[in-house]
Enzyme design. Structure first.
Site, PDB file in Angstrom:
ATOM      1  N   TYR A   1       2.598  16.025 -35.655  1.00  0.00           N
ATOM      2  CA  TYR A   1       2.638  14.809 -34.989  1.00  0.00           C
ATOM      3  C   TYR A   1       2.972  13.533 -35.864  1.00  0.00           C
ATOM      4  O   TYR A   1       2.287  13.447 -36.843  1.00  0.00           O
ATOM      5  CB  TYR A   1       1.099  14.634 -34.193  1.00  0.00           C
TER       6      TYR A   1
ATOM      7  N   HIS B   1      -2.224  -1.362 -44.243  1.00  0.00           N
ATOM      8  CA  HIS B   1      -2.059  -0.177 -43.247  1.00  0.00           C
ATOM      9  C   HIS B   1      -2.586  -0.735 -41.829  1.00  0.00           C
ATOM     10  O   HIS B   1      -1.928  -0.160 -40.878  1.00  0.00           O
ATOM     11  CB  HIS B   1      -2.742   0.931 -43.830  1.00  0.00           C
TER      12      HIS B   1
ATOM     13  N   GLN C   1      -1.025  12.932 -24.763  1.00  0.00           N
ATOM     14  CA  GLN C   1      -0.255  14.283 -24.115  1.00  0.00           C
ATOM     15  C   GLN C   1       0.474  14.890 -24.967  1.00  0.00           C
ATOM     16  O   GLN C   1       0.753  16.084 -24.736  1.00  0.00           O
ATOM     17  CB  GLN C   1       0.674  13.321 -22.894  1.00  0.00           C
TER      18      GLN C   1
ATOM     19  N   ASN D   1      -3.327   7.260 -34.098  1.00  0.00           N
ATOM     20  CA  ASN D   1      -4.108   6.283 -33.776  1.00  0.00           C
ATOM     21  C   ASN D   1      -5.527   7.009 -33.323  1.00  0.00           C
ATOM     22  O   ASN D   1      -5.799   8.110 -33.505  1.00  0.00           O
ATOM     23  CB  ASN D   1      -3.626   5.229 -33.017  1.00  0.00           C
TER      24      ASN D   1
ATOM     25  N   GLN E   1      -2.890  -1.271 -49.561  1.00  0.00           N
ATOM     26  CA  GLN E   1      -3.682  -0.428 -48.765  1.00  0.00           C
ATOM     27  C   GLN E   1      -4.230  -1.195 -47.567  1.00  0.00           C
ATOM     28  O   GLN E   1      -4.058  -0.791 -46.434  1.00  0.00           O
ATOM     29  CB  GLN E   1      -5.068   0.110 -49.580  1.00  0.00           C
TER      30      GLN E   1
ATOM     31  N   SER F   1      -7.423   4.562 -43.176  1.00  0.00           N
ATOM     32  CA  SER F   1      -7.101   4.931 -44.742  1.00  0.00           C
ATOM     33  C   SER F   1      -7.976   3.912 -45.488  1.00  0.00           C
ATOM     34  O   SER F   1      -8.640   2.842 -45.016  1.00  0.00           O
ATOM     35  CB  SER F   1      -5.639   4.509 -44.537  1.00  0.00           C
TER      36      SER F   1
ATOM     37  N   GLU G   1     -10.446   8.342 -50.080  1.00  0.00           N
ATOM     38  CA  GLU G   1      -9.467   9.135 -49.739  1.00  0.00           C
ATOM     39  C   GLU G   1      -8.384   8.729 -51.169  1.00  0.00           C
ATOM     40  O   GLU G   1      -7.828   9.928 -51.621  1.00  0.00           O
ATOM     41  CB  GLU G   1      -8.662   8.458 -48.346  1.00  0.00           C
TER      42      GLU G   1
ATOM     43  N   GLU H   1     -30.482  47.254 -42.628  1.00  0.00           N
ATOM     44  CA  GLU H   1     -30.091  46.243 -41.426  1.00  0.00           C
ATOM     45  C   GLU H   1     -30.398  46.648 -40.294  1.00  0.00           C
ATOM     46  O   GLU H   1     -30.128  46.121 -39.101  1.00  0.00           O
ATOM     47  CB  GLU H   1     -28.999  45.592 -41.628  1.00  0.00           C
TER      48      GLU H   1
END
Lengths: 427, 427
Positions: A122, A256, A184, A207, A253, A231, A320, A408
């Site tokens: 994606y 972002h 979707q 997102n 950073q 992030s 990260e 067992e």
């Protein structure tokens, strides 16, 4: 940016808390869209695309012609080529040989990695087309040998995909690109539709809707690369660091997203002050200034007395991205256990790893570096184990199995060995 | 057992469907118990243990004395020792060296595996104490170097743990054993209580409640070994197979639980008939006959004309365990991509891998072998990546990063490089 001096470890939890995401609240809408896509396939995908992306699509798949003719400026072509080579070199080196051990005479055990046959990538749309993520996902998928690689990315209001995305997909050998975004898209790759194949594992950023959808997909039997969050970057630096460079990394950073987070941990009051000045200076020149400003509100400078405290904070936060600029780099390298990707020294900006050094930029956020790896070649493979025991091997190992199975209470397990041992004695 | 001859691939989905589990319906009770344990800690754990296990515990942790004196018969001690050695040998061999690549002159990239610091192992109680699962989880956890290993297992109505479980825990070097089972154990290891430490990743088998709880834990920020379902075996055999052995393996799978599934795929009508006769014969002698009989109702024999069809069925089903007895073993080995653990030839019963060959018995069920690995050494580690770029390296790579960052509209990313390049030129 707030500055905190020598925090008590008891306060780490609140001090280092991350911006919340509200994934769970979205579950209802995610479940509904999944249900619709499962039931109605392409028709549902089309109607959600009309609703969310504002475009009525005739065909969901990008045509062969469009894919084959998509292009980008020559300079960008060359840059993509160099990044691709580096990423290939690093991920190809991750291809390890099968592991084989004769654990006892006649008892052969081995382990082999096999590609996950069907994977879905994606790639978000929006203002900035994140074509670099295609390189980060498609290259290891190809090296792993995944036989079906599906790419979904949302169309713009003209029903088109950014040419940089199509160009990267093509140079990475992807032939199945679909103009579908959001929940979707994830639902379509989970269940399959008339146009879009179902896959076994889903990869890629997105997102909060996409994140919630991927989480939901795991409960439908599909694996995902990792759980995702906003992030983040932690910079750990001492007086050997260049404040202007550090500030530029923190801003890269921060641009972002408004929910990005930046933490500076330093043993140097001087550096802390200089970085703040540099941030103020550099911020004004930024195109995405207002986003970066919002992100900086979630951000903190933490001044500590010692390297030991710095390490404690790093391992607690599990960033990260970790930029480490210190006179005592070996100390930190020996102590840090929780971080996604680490950038060492004054000349290794985070953006090198984001694009072109060769490492993967798909990394665990939200503290998940404590237990999850970033995307590696292994993310596109799974391990199978094998064993082959000879008659003589089973003679040696058999009694062990019989005793344990009996203990067992699993006597059919025992019997599967006893029968074989008996038949050998009969021979 | 039903027999199907040459099924149409279109029917695979229904033909090879697995017994359903109803995990989702349990979500309400799981959420409630998690909430209580989060709020009330040990008090909640104690009250659920009283409710579900029928015992009021004073202390939740197994005392040092009890743990250190737990013992099992000498013969079982030796068997456990042999199994432990084999499992250690196979998992130690999985320890791979760091991967280091200079992707361009001056651009060093590497990858290192680090232990997950805190892991939780769950071992079910019940009639058959599954002490073998402790070996399968604690041994790789120790080899990986996990610094905190927590074990939870339910007590009996006297508030005690089976000595075989305690003995195995001790020989594997586990010092933190807690008398807690079910959903409350998973919740306790997720959030931590006064007695029980919170962990980063959860491992181990369990009933449907434990499975649902582990799934729920993933949404609380804890990782799990893999999603679980009932155990299953697919046997693929031709005329070279011993029908009596095959029958014994199928029954050893069937005795696991009424929801276990066994599939025989064969190119031989003769073998199919012989196996059926042997199953009927052997079934009567089994202690767990009624469980096995129920499992056999979910089970099928599929007769096919060719090896190609057999492979198609195996890869579609993606069995947890695959026993393969064929004159043309190399053909199958070259074609099979979806299986958890593979057992080759007449003298390799599944129970060898369940206990003592050295491979791990924690394997992907429910078709998850398509995208998940079983437990390996890597399950207890995560991969960190590193990069270190020299001034000269950044000079070579810098422009590539600048061009790509600009094309993605991320100008602060570009600036982090431009600043550094400019400062070099200034020197």
């Amino acid at each position: 940016m707030k500055t905190i001096i020598n925090p008590d470890p008891k306060t780490f939890k609140s001090l280092l808390s991350r911006p919340q995401n509200s994934e769970r609240e979205m579950e209802k809408v995610v479940a509904e869209i999944f249900q619709e896509v499962k039931k109605k396939g392409d028709a549902a995908v089309r109607s959600y695309t009309a609703l969310f992306d504002g475009v009525q699509l005739e065909t969901i798949q990008v045509s062969k012609e469009i894919l084959e003719t998509a292009t980008v400026p020559k300079k960008l072509q060359s840059a993509i080529q160099i990044a691709k080579q580096n990423i290939e070199a690093f991920h190809r080196a991750q291809n390890t040989a099968p592991i084989k051990v004769e654990t006892m005479p006649g008892v052969q055990c081995w382990q082999e990695k096999k590609p996950i046959e069907k994977v879905g990538l994606y790639i978000p749309g929006g203002t900035a087309p994140l074509f670099s993520s295609i390189l980060m996902l498609a290259i290891p998928a190809q090296i792993a040998g995944c036989s079906e690689i599906v790419l979904c990315t949302p169309p713009n209001s003209e029903g088109e995909i950014n040419p940089a995305i199509l160009y990267c997909a093509r140079v990475c050998g992807i032939t199945k690109v679909f103009k579908v975004g959001g929940i979707q898209a994830i639902a379509a790759m989970t269940y399959g539709t008339e146009s879009i194949p179902a896959v076994y594992k889903l990869f890629g950023p997105g997102n909060q809707y996409v994140t919630a959808a991927k989480q939901y997909a795991t409960r439908q039997g599909v694996a995902i690369d990792m759980p995702a969050g906003p992030s983040e970057l932690l910079v750990c630096a001492d007086d050997s660091a260049n404040a202007s460079f550090i500030a530029s990394d923190m801003l890269s950073q921060a641009e972002h997203g408004a929910d990005s987070q930046v933490i500076l941990v330093t043993t140097s009051q001087t550096l802390s002050a200089e970085v703040q000045t540099e941030i103020d200076l550099q911020l004004n020149a930024l195109a995405r200034k207002s986003i970066a400003e919002q992100a900086l509100e979630n951000s903190k400078t933490i001044i500590v007395d010692s390297k030991e405290e710095a390490v404690q904070i790093i391992n607690f936060y599990a960033p990260e991205h970790l930029i480490l600029v210190s006179e005592d780099e070996p100390y930190y390298l020996s102590k840090i256990v929780n971080a996604g990707s680490v950038f060492l020294g004054n000349y290794t900006p985070e953006s090198a790893g984001d694009y072109a050094s060769g490492t993967n930029h798909t990394l665990p956020t939200n503290g998940y570096a404590k237990q999850y790896s970033g995307v590696t070649l292994d993310s596109f493979m799974k391990t199978m184990s094998f064993q082959k025991i000879s008659k003589q091997g089973l003679e040696k190992l058999g009694e062990t199995i019989e005793i344990m199975a009996a203990a067992e209470g699993l006597f059919a397990h025992k019997n599967a060995v006893s029968l074989r041992l008996k038949s050998q004695n009969d021979e």
